[in-house]
Scaffold this active site. Structure first.
Site, PDB file in Angstrom:
ATOM      1  N   HIS A 104       1.008   5.046   1.239  1.00 53.93           N
ATOM      2  CA  HIS A 104       0.351   5.878   2.261  1.00 53.93           C
ATOM      3  C   HIS A 104       1.021   7.251   2.327  1.00 53.93           C
ATOM      4  CE1 HIS A 104      -1.939   6.795   5.856  1.00 53.93           C
ATOM      5  NE2 HIS A 104      -0.825   7.239   6.413  1.00 53.93           N
ATOM      6  N   SER A 108       4.998   6.665   2.199  1.00 57.37           N
ATOM      7  CA  SER A 108       5.571   5.354   2.523  1.00 57.37           C
ATOM      8  C   SER A 108       4.887   4.271   1.703  1.00 57.37           C
ATOM      9  CB  SER A 108       5.367   5.023   4.013  1.00 57.37           C
ATOM     10  OG  SER A 108       5.857   6.040   4.855  1.00 57.37           O
ATOM     11  N   ASP A 122      -2.471   0.381   8.209  1.00 56.07           N
ATOM     12  CA  ASP A 122      -1.201   1.079   7.955  1.00 56.07           C
ATOM     13  C   ASP A 122      -0.086   0.642   8.905  1.00 56.07           C
ATOM     14  OD1 ASP A 122      -2.467   2.561   5.937  1.00 56.07           O
ATOM     15  OD2 ASP A 122      -3.057   4.139   7.338  1.00 56.07           O
ATOM     16  N   ASN A 173       0.838  -1.192   0.000  1.00 58.53           N
ATOM     17  CA  ASN A 173       0.000   0.000   0.000  1.00 58.53           C
ATOM     18  C   ASN A 173       0.874   1.242   0.000  1.00 58.53           C
ATOM     19  OD1 ASN A 173      -2.516   1.535   0.361  1.00 58.53           O
ATOM     20  ND2 ASN A 173      -1.744   1.975   2.416  1.00 58.53           N
TER      21      ASN A 173
END
Length: 221
Positions: free
Chosen positions: A117, A144, A153, A115
């Site tokens: 972020h 990130s 996260d 992912n």
């Protein structure tokens, strides 16, 4: 993955898809040996859908049921998992995907999932990161790429791109600057995965002894 000629990627999106476009461009111009095997969107009006279709990439829009009701997350996950199992990607990338996925789905996905972020994790998980960073008076901000785990996260951070916050910064200007970082961080991360510098299976297993400490960092303005 590093031994394969092309890294097969599936991308989950919800919005404009600017980072998807970065991946499409890298695929088409040959700067990265990747193949985007499909895009899944939970919004039918996401511009990312247009980007994918323009590039001739298979798109699955999972936003509403046949009765017209908004698709529940459970229904979305059921159909998304079926699609991923059909495509058999080497990697799933969440690029601006705005729904929280269940632990059951995350564990069932047939490959690693990462992912992007918009913060320097582990700080500022969740939403509204640019406003929160400015309110806190931080000197630095960035984005990130991390492994996806059931906790929001919280997966191992693989790479980060940093910038210094200007004295006259607004949330809007900061968001634009961070987006430029994202467009550099995404291909940087994919290249590290392709070259085997980031071995996601090893990292997921927690076998990182002897590795350069994560995350790999880019300092950009």
């Amino acid at each position: 993955m590093p031994n394969q000629s092309r890294l097969k990627i599936a991308v989950l999106v919800s919005g404009s898809g600017s980072n998807l476009q970065v991946m499409i461009d890298a695929m088409q111009n040959g700067s990265l040996p990747i193949e985007i095997v499909g895009v899944i969107s939970n919004r039918e009006d996401a511009y990312a859908v247009v980007r994918a279709k323009t590039a001739g990439i298979h798109v699955s829009v999972l936003s509403h049921t046949t009765s017209g009701k908004r698709m529940s997350i459970a229904t979305f996950e059921k159909h998304a998992l079926e699609q991923l199992n059909t495509w058999q990607p080497d990697l799933v990338v969440l690029a601006g995907f705005m729904r929280v996925l269940s632990a059951e789905f995350i564990h069932a996905v047939p490959c690693p999932m990462i992912n992007l972020h918009p913060s320097l994790l582990p700080d500022y998980k969740g939403l509204d990161t640019h406003h929160r960073v400015l309110r806190a008076g931080e000197a630095y901000h960035g984005c990130s790429v991390h492994l996806v785990v059931p906790e929001l996260d919280a997966g191992q951070v693989l790479t980060q791109a940093w910038l210094a916050i200007c004295s006259d910064e607004t949330a809007e200007s900061l968001a634009l600057r961070v987006q430029k970082l994202e467009h550099q961080l995404v291909p940087f991360t994919l290249e590290l995965i392709i070259k085997g510098v980031l071995n996601l299976a090893t990292i997921q297993a927690g076998q990182t002894e002897g590795f350069v400490p994560l995350p790999y960092r880019l300092w950009l303005d």
